[in-house]
Design a protein around this motif. Structure first.
Motif, PDB file in Angstrom:
ATOM      1  N   LEU A 255       0.860  -1.192   0.000  1.00  0.00           N
ATOM      2  CA  LEU A 255       0.000   0.000   0.000  1.00  0.00           C
ATOM      3  C   LEU A 255       0.888   1.230   0.000  1.00  0.00           C
ATOM      4  O   LEU A 255       1.824   1.335   0.805  1.00  0.00           O
ATOM      5  CB  LEU A 255      -0.914   0.013   1.228  1.00  0.00           C
ATOM      6  CG  LEU A 255      -1.868  -1.188   1.381  1.00  0.00           C
ATOM      7  CD1 LEU A 255      -2.667  -1.064   2.671  1.00  0.00           C
ATOM      8  CD2 LEU A 255      -2.802  -1.308   0.187  1.00  0.00           C
ATOM      9  N   GLN A 256       0.579   2.186  -0.881  1.00  0.00           N
ATOM     10  CA  GLN A 256       1.455   3.338  -1.053  1.00  0.00           C
ATOM     11  C   GLN A 256       0.654   4.636  -1.149  1.00  0.00           C
ATOM     12  O   GLN A 256      -0.420   4.665  -1.745  1.00  0.00           O
ATOM     13  CB  GLN A 256       2.300   3.190  -2.328  1.00  0.00           C
ATOM     14  CG  GLN A 256       3.201   1.989  -2.300  1.00  0.00           C
ATOM     15  CD  GLN A 256       3.847   1.702  -3.647  1.00  0.00           C
ATOM     16  OE1 GLN A 256       4.655   0.801  -3.756  1.00  0.00           O
ATOM     17  NE2 GLN A 256       3.498   2.432  -4.671  1.00  0.00           N
ATOM     18  N   TYR A 257       1.193   5.706  -0.527  1.00  0.00           N
ATOM     19  CA  TYR A 257       0.707   7.052  -0.783  1.00  0.00           C
ATOM     20  C   TYR A 257       1.307   7.500  -2.113  1.00  0.00           C
ATOM     21  O   TYR A 257       2.458   7.196  -2.412  1.00  0.00           O
ATOM     22  CB  TYR A 257       1.188   8.044   0.286  1.00  0.00           C
ATOM     23  CG  TYR A 257       0.704   7.798   1.687  1.00  0.00           C
ATOM     24  CD1 TYR A 257      -0.641   7.926   2.009  1.00  0.00           C
ATOM     25  CD2 TYR A 257       1.605   7.462   2.691  1.00  0.00           C
ATOM     26  CE1 TYR A 257      -1.070   7.716   3.314  1.00  0.00           C
ATOM     27  CE2 TYR A 257       1.172   7.249   3.991  1.00  0.00           C
ATOM     28  CZ  TYR A 257      -0.162   7.376   4.295  1.00  0.00           C
ATOM     29  OH  TYR A 257      -0.588   7.161   5.573  1.00  0.00           O
ATOM     30  N   TYR A 262       5.175  10.404  -2.698  1.00  0.00           N
ATOM     31  CA  TYR A 262       5.183   8.957  -2.861  1.00  0.00           C
ATOM     32  C   TYR A 262       5.837   8.298  -1.647  1.00  0.00           C
ATOM     33  O   TYR A 262       6.957   8.626  -1.284  1.00  0.00           O
ATOM     34  CB  TYR A 262       5.955   8.591  -4.132  1.00  0.00           C
ATOM     35  CG  TYR A 262       6.149   7.102  -4.316  1.00  0.00           C
ATOM     36  CD1 TYR A 262       5.121   6.309  -4.828  1.00  0.00           C
ATOM     37  CD2 TYR A 262       7.345   6.488  -3.970  1.00  0.00           C
ATOM     38  CE1 TYR A 262       5.292   4.945  -4.992  1.00  0.00           C
ATOM     39  CE2 TYR A 262       7.522   5.127  -4.123  1.00  0.00           C
ATOM     40  CZ  TYR A 262       6.496   4.357  -4.634  1.00  0.00           C
ATOM     41  OH  TYR A 262       6.662   3.012  -4.786  1.00  0.00           O
ATOM     42  N   TYR A 266       2.643   0.402   3.922  1.00  0.00           N
ATOM     43  CA  TYR A 266       2.295  -0.929   4.417  1.00  0.00           C
ATOM     44  C   TYR A 266       2.750  -1.981   3.422  1.00  0.00           C
ATOM     45  O   TYR A 266       2.609  -1.818   2.212  1.00  0.00           O
ATOM     46  CB  TYR A 266       0.782  -1.068   4.625  1.00  0.00           C
ATOM     47  CG  TYR A 266       0.363  -2.487   4.980  1.00  0.00           C
ATOM     48  CD1 TYR A 266       0.482  -2.957   6.286  1.00  0.00           C
ATOM     49  CD2 TYR A 266      -0.111  -3.363   4.002  1.00  0.00           C
ATOM     50  CE1 TYR A 266       0.125  -4.267   6.612  1.00  0.00           C
ATOM     51  CE2 TYR A 266      -0.474  -4.664   4.328  1.00  0.00           C
ATOM     52  CZ  TYR A 266      -0.346  -5.114   5.623  1.00  0.00           C
ATOM     53  OH  TYR A 266      -0.689  -6.401   5.954  1.00  0.00           O
ATOM     54  N   ASN A 337      -5.829   0.614  -8.568  1.00  0.00           N
ATOM     55  CA  ASN A 337      -6.083   2.041  -8.379  1.00  0.00           C
ATOM     56  C   ASN A 337      -7.314   2.200  -7.509  1.00  0.00           C
ATOM     57  O   ASN A 337      -8.389   1.678  -7.825  1.00  0.00           O
ATOM     58  CB  ASN A 337      -6.312   2.742  -9.715  1.00  0.00           C
ATOM     59  CG  ASN A 337      -5.008   3.011 -10.436  1.00  0.00           C
ATOM     60  OD1 ASN A 337      -4.127   3.648  -9.888  1.00  0.00           O
ATOM     61  ND2 ASN A 337      -4.887   2.503 -11.647  1.00  0.00           N
ATOM     62  N   CYS A 338      -7.179   2.934  -6.398  1.00  0.00           N
ATOM     63  CA  CYS A 338      -8.319   3.166  -5.499  1.00  0.00           C
ATOM     64  C   CYS A 338      -9.189   4.290  -6.047  1.00  0.00           C
ATOM     65  O   CYS A 338      -8.807   5.008  -6.975  1.00  0.00           O
ATOM     66  CB  CYS A 338      -7.816   3.516  -4.100  1.00  0.00           C
ATOM     67  SG  CYS A 338      -6.744   2.239  -3.393  1.00  0.00           S
ATOM     68  N   THR A 340      -9.792   6.953  -4.564  1.00  0.00           N
ATOM     69  CA  THR A 340      -9.140   8.217  -4.234  1.00  0.00           C
ATOM     70  C   THR A 340      -7.847   8.351  -5.015  1.00  0.00           C
ATOM     71  O   THR A 340      -7.248   7.357  -5.416  1.00  0.00           O
ATOM     72  CB  THR A 340      -8.835   8.293  -2.718  1.00  0.00           C
ATOM     73  OG1 THR A 340      -8.041   9.442  -2.459  1.00  0.00           O
ATOM     74  CG2 THR A 340      -8.055   7.075  -2.261  1.00  0.00           C
ATOM     75  N   ASN A 342      -5.139   9.464  -3.799  1.00  0.00           N
ATOM     76  CA  ASN A 342      -4.014   9.526  -2.859  1.00  0.00           C
ATOM     77  C   ASN A 342      -3.333   8.185  -2.600  1.00  0.00           C
ATOM     78  O   ASN A 342      -2.223   8.160  -2.080  1.00  0.00           O
ATOM     79  CB  ASN A 342      -4.482  10.102  -1.520  1.00  0.00           C
ATOM     80  CG  ASN A 342      -4.971  11.528  -1.650  1.00  0.00           C
ATOM     81  OD1 ASN A 342      -4.641  12.210  -2.616  1.00  0.00           O
ATOM     82  ND2 ASN A 342      -5.754  11.975  -0.690  1.00  0.00           N
ATOM     83  N   TYR A 343      -3.975   7.082  -2.947  1.00  0.00           N
ATOM     84  CA  TYR A 343      -3.430   5.781  -2.589  1.00  0.00           C
ATOM     85  C   TYR A 343      -3.478   4.818  -3.770  1.00  0.00           C
ATOM     86  O   TYR A 343      -4.373   4.881  -4.607  1.00  0.00           O
ATOM     87  CB  TYR A 343      -4.221   5.152  -1.432  1.00  0.00           C
ATOM     88  CG  TYR A 343      -4.422   6.055  -0.255  1.00  0.00           C
ATOM     89  CD1 TYR A 343      -3.444   6.165   0.724  1.00  0.00           C
ATOM     90  CD2 TYR A 343      -5.590   6.805  -0.112  1.00  0.00           C
ATOM     91  CE1 TYR A 343      -3.618   7.002   1.817  1.00  0.00           C
ATOM     92  CE2 TYR A 343      -5.771   7.648   0.969  1.00  0.00           C
ATOM     93  CZ  TYR A 343      -4.791   7.739   1.931  1.00  0.00           C
ATOM     94  OH  TYR A 343      -4.960   8.566   2.996  1.00  0.00           O
ATOM     95  N   ALA A 345      -2.400   0.382  -4.608  1.00  0.00           N
ATOM     96  CA  ALA A 345      -2.022  -0.896  -4.010  1.00  0.00           C
ATOM     97  C   ALA A 345      -1.501  -1.819  -5.098  1.00  0.00           C
ATOM     98  O   ALA A 345      -1.876  -1.704  -6.269  1.00  0.00           O
ATOM     99  CB  ALA A 345      -3.227  -1.521  -3.310  1.00  0.00           C
TER     100      ALA A 345
END
Length: 390
Positions: A255-257, A262, A266, A337-338, A340, A342-343, A345
């Protein structure tokens, strides 16, 4: 500060207050009065003032505390002086003075009414459970959601009640002990996590107890608040369960911002069996995965748009990694791609056996094609067998 316990007992009897009647009026247990009157325990300053008020004597009659002049008496004296000073003025001047006083009173009354409306609105609409107690730990007020929490109507009068009125015995004792601790330590209790009293251990809350002080800094009351965090606790429990499931899965989840900066925040513990490195290696150095683990010849397959979740094409990449012992494994990674911005995975799995099988089949296919061409060109069978194995 000294408490004249024998004098107090004498004056209490003189005022015709029995032990039962006095305890009821003061809102205390008989054991407390017995401890005071036998000098086993010295009452607080607030308690002494309350005791003097009940039996109708000055605090100096039952303690070493000094009597305070009534503010009402002071105001009355000031008013009399003012009246006398106005006595020699003409009627018009007195009327002008009187009009100004009336206007000030009306203005002050309006401000107080507005303040009362605002306070009542805040108390009735705030979703945080809220109450105020006095120095005796008796309720002064509580907001509607507090009353709703203990199944009482908003019109219920909480004044002068104690915790046993609202909560089961054990919960009432615990809440009283927390409030009393604020008085004993002279410090607030902030964000204690536990069950909200009166909810039968169904609601989790952040519990805070804050001291109310007078102008001289002395604690005269306590404010209690309960913030419902039940949904957050449920979410934490679900997250813990999901993490346990992920860590026991053969798949690796990253999991990445991506905004504003960047950052990997997690990675499941299942990364260590696959990559040969613990999760901390990747979390502490965002470039560790790309520079150390990805096979150098395959880095060109992992374009920046895919790494940062900006790709418009298929979100899957297949590439090789190098483990600490030099072993090469094939990885299939899916970009998620979420909703949002901002994140992002990534979900990865080991496909080494599949890829090696594919390469074996591809090699066999190529060898067969070569053998076929050699036969078509009239080359001897033994030579074909030796060159292609087919």
């Amino acid at each position: 500060m000294d408490f004249y316990f024998l004098k107090f007992k004498e004056l209490r009897k003189k005022a015709r207050f029995s032990v039962k009647d006095f305890c009821k009026e003061a809102g205390i247990a008989r054991s407390t009065l017995w401890e005071w009157e036998t000098n086993k325990r010295v009452p607080s300053e607030a308690s002494i003032k309350m005791m003097a008020q009940i039996i109708g004597v000055n605090v100096s009659d039952i303690s070493s505390l000094k009597d305070t002049v009534s503010k009402i008496d002071n105001k009355f004296s000031e008013s009399v002086d003012g009246w006398l000073s106005l006595g020699g003025r003409d009627i018009a001047f007195r009327q002008s003075k009187f009009d100004r006083i009336i206007n000030e009173i009306n203005s002050l009354n309006k401000e107080m009414n507005q303040a009362a409306v605002i306070i009542n609105a805040l108390l009735s609409t705030m979703r945080t459970m809220f109450y105020i107690k006095d120095a005796r730990l008796r309720y002064i007020t509580a907001n509607d959601i507090f009353l709703e929490n203990v199944s009482l109507n908003s019109s219920y009068k909480v004044a002068d009640k104690d915790d046993s009125t609202f909560f089961p015995i054990a919960e009432a004792r615990k809440n009283t002990e927390e409030d009393n601790k604020v008085f004993e330590t002279n410090q607030p209790l902030v964000n204690l996590e536990g069950y909200i009293p009166g909810t039968r251990k169904k609601k989790w809350g952040l519990i805070s107890k804050l001291p109310v002080r007078n102008s001289s800094g002395k604690i005269i009351g306590v404010v209690g608040t309960f913030v419902d965090i039940t949904e957050r606790k449920k979410a934490e429990e679900i997250r813990t369960l999901l993490e346990a499931a992920l860590n026991n899965s053969q798949h690796v989840v990253w999991l990445q911002y991506i905004f504003p900066k960047y950052k990997l925040f997690y990675v499941s513990e299942s990364v260590e069996p696959l990559y040969g490195y613990p999760a901390e290696k990747f979390l502490n150095d965002k470039d560790f995965w790309y520079k150390t683990c990805v096979f150098s010849e395959d880095r060109k397959l992992l374009d920046p748009d895919w790494i940062y979740g900006k790709t418009k094409t298929a979100g899957k990449r297949v590439f090789r990694i190098v483990k600490p012992d030099g072993e090469i494994r094939w990885i299939e990674s899916f970009l998620v791609n979420c909703s949002t911005d901002n994140y992002i995975a990534f979900v990865e799995r080991d496909v080494t056996e599949r890829e090696e099988h594919t390469y074996v089949n591809l090699g066999m296919k190529i060898r067969k094609e070569i053998a076929e061409k050699m036969r078509n060109n009239g080359i001897d069978f033994k030579i074909i067998k030796k060159c292609t194995g087919v």
